[in-house]
Write a protein that holds these residues in place. Structure first.
Motif, mmCIF file in Angstrom:
data_model
loop_
_atom_site.group_PDB
_atom_site.id
_atom_site.type_symbol
_atom_site.label_atom_id
_atom_site.label_comp_id
_atom_site.label_asym_id
_atom_site.label_seq_id
_atom_site.Cartn_x
_atom_site.Cartn_y
_atom_site.Cartn_z
ATOM 1 N N LEU A 32 34.717 27.527 32.743
ATOM 2 C CA LEU A 32 34.247 27.115 34.065
ATOM 3 C C LEU A 32 35.264 26.230 34.769
ATOM 4 C CD1 LEU A 32 30.463 26.396 33.410
ATOM 5 C CD2 LEU A 32 31.443 28.218 34.821
ATOM 6 N N PHE A 33 35.970 25.411 34.016
ATOM 7 C CA PHE A 33 36.999 24.559 34.613
ATOM 8 C C PHE A 33 38.067 25.415 35.291
ATOM 9 C CE2 PHE A 33 41.097 22.454 34.530
ATOM 10 C CZ PHE A 33 40.804 21.207 35.042
ATOM 11 N N VAL A 34 38.555 26.411 34.579
ATOM 12 C CA VAL A 34 39.611 27.281 35.117
ATOM 13 C C VAL A 34 39.097 28.062 36.323
ATOM 14 C CG1 VAL A 34 41.114 29.237 34.626
ATOM 15 C CG2 VAL A 34 40.789 27.458 32.902
ATOM 16 N N LEU A 35 37.910 28.651 36.198
ATOM 17 C CA LEU A 35 37.352 29.444 37.291
ATOM 18 C C LEU A 35 37.075 28.583 38.521
ATOM 19 C CD1 LEU A 35 34.845 31.732 35.338
ATOM 20 C CD2 LEU A 35 37.040 32.387 36.350
ATOM 21 N N SER A 36 36.531 27.399 38.305
ATOM 22 C CA SER A 36 36.225 26.508 39.417
ATOM 23 C C SER A 36 37.494 26.056 40.133
ATOM 24 C CB SER A 36 35.447 25.288 38.914
ATOM 25 O OG SER A 36 35.181 24.382 39.957
ATOM 26 N N ALA A 37 38.502 25.690 39.366
ATOM 27 C CA ALA A 37 39.764 25.245 39.957
ATOM 28 C C ALA A 37 40.413 26.366 40.770
ATOM 29 C CB ALA A 37 40.722 24.761 38.868
ATOM 30 N N ALA A 38 40.422 27.580 40.225
ATOM 31 C CA ALA A 38 41.035 28.711 40.922
ATOM 32 C C ALA A 38 40.273 29.055 42.195
ATOM 33 C CB ALA A 38 41.093 29.924 39.999
ATOM 34 N N ALA A 39 38.939 29.063 42.105
ATOM 35 C CA ALA A 39 38.127 29.417 43.272
ATOM 36 C C ALA A 39 38.308 28.414 44.402
ATOM 37 C CB ALA A 39 36.657 29.499 42.868
ATOM 38 N N VAL A 40 38.271 27.125 44.083
ATOM 39 C CA VAL A 40 38.414 26.091 45.107
ATOM 40 C C VAL A 40 39.820 26.110 45.704
ATOM 41 C CG1 VAL A 40 38.435 23.599 45.515
ATOM 42 C CG2 VAL A 40 36.628 24.620 44.139
ATOM 43 N N ALA A 41 40.817 26.337 44.877
ATOM 44 C CA ALA A 41 42.196 26.350 45.371
ATOM 45 C C ALA A 41 42.464 27.516 46.313
ATOM 46 C CB ALA A 41 43.171 26.399 44.194
ATOM 47 N N LEU A 42 41.775 28.636 46.100
ATOM 48 C CA LEU A 42 42.054 29.847 46.888
ATOM 49 C C LEU A 42 41.101 30.066 48.053
ATOM 50 C CD1 LEU A 42 42.857 32.332 43.974
ATOM 51 C CD2 LEU A 42 44.475 31.098 45.425
ATOM 52 N N VAL A 43 39.948 29.391 48.052
ATOM 53 C CA VAL A 43 38.970 29.636 49.118
ATOM 54 C C VAL A 43 39.542 29.240 50.477
ATOM 55 C CG1 VAL A 43 37.873 27.356 48.963
ATOM 56 C CG2 VAL A 43 36.543 29.321 49.764
ATOM 57 N N ARG A 44 39.327 30.066 51.473
ATOM 58 C CA ARG A 44 39.772 29.854 52.854
ATOM 59 C C ARG A 44 41.292 29.765 53.002
ATOM 60 N NH1 ARG A 44 35.537 25.614 55.727
ATOM 61 N NH2 ARG A 44 33.720 26.997 55.679
ATOM 62 N N ARG A 45 42.020 30.324 52.064
ATOM 63 C CA ARG A 45 43.477 30.270 52.153
ATOM 64 C C ARG A 45 43.982 30.997 53.402
ATOM 65 N NH1 ARG A 45 47.238 27.281 50.314
ATOM 66 N NH2 ARG A 45 48.657 29.035 50.065
ATOM 67 N N ARG A 46 43.325 32.102 53.768
ATOM 68 C CA ARG A 46 43.749 32.848 54.955
ATOM 69 C C ARG A 46 43.547 32.034 56.214
ATOM 70 N NH1 ARG A 46 41.658 39.128 54.186
ATOM 71 N NH2 ARG A 46 42.918 39.607 52.324
ATOM 72 N N ARG A 47 42.435 31.297 56.267
ATOM 73 C CA ARG A 47 42.170 30.483 57.448
ATOM 74 C C ARG A 47 43.190 29.358 57.575
ATOM 75 N NH1 ARG A 47 36.114 28.735 58.873
ATOM 76 N NH2 ARG A 47 36.058 31.019 58.993
ATOM 77 N N TYR A 48 43.506 28.713 56.461
ATOM 78 C CA TYR A 48 44.532 27.665 56.490
ATOM 79 C C TYR A 48 45.876 28.247 56.924
ATOM 80 C CZ TYR A 48 41.738 24.032 54.210
ATOM 81 O OH TYR A 48 40.791 23.075 53.922
ATOM 82 N N GLY A 49 46.204 29.408 56.347
ATOM 83 C CA GLY A 49 47.470 30.046 56.699
ATOM 84 C C GLY A 49 47.518 30.451 58.164
ATOM 85 N N GLY A 50 46.401 30.948 58.694
ATOM 86 C CA GLY A 50 46.359 31.348 60.095
ATOM 87 C C GLY A 50 46.540 30.181 61.036
ATOM 88 N N TRP A 51 45.857 29.065 60.770
ATOM 89 C CA TRP A 51 46.007 27.891 61.620
ATOM 90 C C TRP A 51 47.396 27.282 61.479
ATOM 91 C CZ3 TRP A 51 43.180 28.401 65.344
ATOM 92 C CH2 TRP A 51 41.805 28.534 65.319
ATOM 93 N N ALA A 52 47.976 27.370 60.282
ATOM 94 C CA ALA A 52 49.318 26.823 60.076
ATOM 95 C C ALA A 52 50.363 27.581 60.886
ATOM 96 C CB ALA A 52 49.680 26.857 58.591
ATOM 97 N N GLU A 53 50.107 28.855 61.132
ATOM 98 C CA GLU A 53 51.042 29.653 61.926
ATOM 99 C C GLU A 53 50.808 29.474 63.421
ATOM 100 O OE1 GLU A 53 50.645 33.656 60.627
ATOM 101 O OE2 GLU A 53 51.491 33.284 58.638
ATOM 102 N N ALA A 54 49.584 29.154 63.813
ATOM 103 C CA ALA A 54 49.251 28.968 65.228
ATOM 104 C C ALA A 54 49.070 27.483 65.509
ATOM 105 C CB ALA A 54 47.987 29.744 65.580
ATOM 106 N N THR A 55 50.168 26.776 65.599
ATOM 107 C CA THR A 55 50.123 25.324 65.798
ATOM 108 C C THR A 55 50.732 24.943 67.138
ATOM 109 O OG1 THR A 55 52.276 25.020 64.702
ATOM 110 C CG2 THR A 55 50.300 24.886 63.318
ATOM 111 N N SER A 56 50.447 23.717 67.540
ATOM 112 C CA SER A 56 51.089 23.155 68.724
ATOM 113 C C SER A 56 51.630 21.784 68.358
ATOM 114 C CB SER A 56 50.090 23.040 69.889
ATOM 115 O OG SER A 56 48.993 22.220 69.523
ATOM 116 N N ARG A 57 52.643 21.345 69.079
ATOM 117 C CA ARG A 57 53.270 20.067 68.761
ATOM 118 C C ARG A 57 52.370 18.914 69.195
ATOM 119 N NH1 ARG A 57 57.025 19.496 64.915
ATOM 120 N NH2 ARG A 57 58.588 17.905 65.380
ATOM 121 N N ALA A 58 52.284 17.890 68.349
ATOM 122 C CA ALA A 58 51.502 16.704 68.694
ATOM 123 C C ALA A 58 52.105 16.028 69.915
ATOM 124 C CB ALA A 58 51.484 15.728 67.525
ATOM 125 N N GLY A 59 51.239 15.471 70.762
ATOM 126 C CA GLY A 59 51.705 14.823 71.971
ATOM 127 C C GLY A 59 52.349 13.466 71.707
#
Length: 216
Positions: free
Chosen positions: A53-80
């Motif tokens: 369960l430790f391994v499965l939990s760590a892997a699941a939490v680390a990978l969840v929403r990775r696409r969303r994070y990656g998408g926002w990281a590519e569509a950024t704007s410079r801080a004012g």
């Protein structure tokens, strides 16, 4: 009163890793408590189940929403120029205060599971903490590769979700802005003055932690 258009920004990776330490230590404590409870399955079965369960939990939490994070990281704007960079300690405190009862409930549930399967609940909770830490490390690698830090507006993040429904994008600054290193860890104090000196010599304009100026 802030300047017109000024926004308060929190580091994305700091929010991500805010729950890592509490979940890890509460999970370890729950697992240690579970060792003292025979449970229905016995301790050895619980230990093996806990490891899985430790391994499965760590892997699941680390990978969840990775696409969303990656998408926002590519569509950024410079801080004012006048955006306010929230301190690392403040970001951690806001998240933990908002989730304190959730953490207490998770700990109680982990201990309760031990009466059926010893150690398993605590191991799963500790694995979730490890997964958050791993996710922040992976995001930190992306920050170093792109040579920019990721920030999110505090009013969008709300109770501590950097990719929640209200979030419409990330902001970016240079690597020396704020008081947290890439990945969200505390920036070494002995290296910060030297980094700031190098940034000034390069005619950069990084923001200090808690200041109202972001690197442009």
């Amino acid at each position: 009163m802030g300047r017109a258009g000024q926004q308060s920004l929190a580091r994305v990776t700091v929010i991500v890793r805010a729950g890592a330490a509490p979940m890890w230590w509460l999970g370890v404590l729950a697992a240690a408590t579970g060792v003292l409870i025979p449970g229905l399955t016995g301790r050895w079965v619980g230990l093996y189940a806990g490891a899985a369960l430790f391994v499965l939990s760590a892997a699941a939490v680390a990978l969840v929403r990775r696409r969303r994070y990656g998408g926002w990281a590519e569509a950024t704007s410079r801080a004012g120029k006048f955006d306010y960079l929230q301190d690392r300690a403040v970001t951690l405190r806001v998240w933990r205060r908002a989730h304190v009862w959730w953490l207490v409930g998770a700990f109680a549930a982990a201990v309760g599971v031990s009466f059926a399967v010893p150690v398993a609940g605590g191991a799963a909770l500790a694995g979730a903490g490890a997964g958050l830490w791993l996710k922040s490390v992976l995001l930190g690698r992306g920050e170093r590769a792109g040579e920019e830090l990721l920030w999110v507006r505090t009013d969008w993040a709300g109770r501590g979700s950097p990719v929640g429904k209200k979030v419409k994008g990330f902001r970016t600054t240079g690597l020396e802005a704020g008081d947290a290193a890439p990945g969200g860890a505390r920036r070494p104090r002995d290296k910060k003055p030297k980094a700031e000196k190098s940034a000034k010599s390069a005619k950069a304009r990084p923001a200090k932690a808690g200041s109202a100026t972001a690197e442009r």
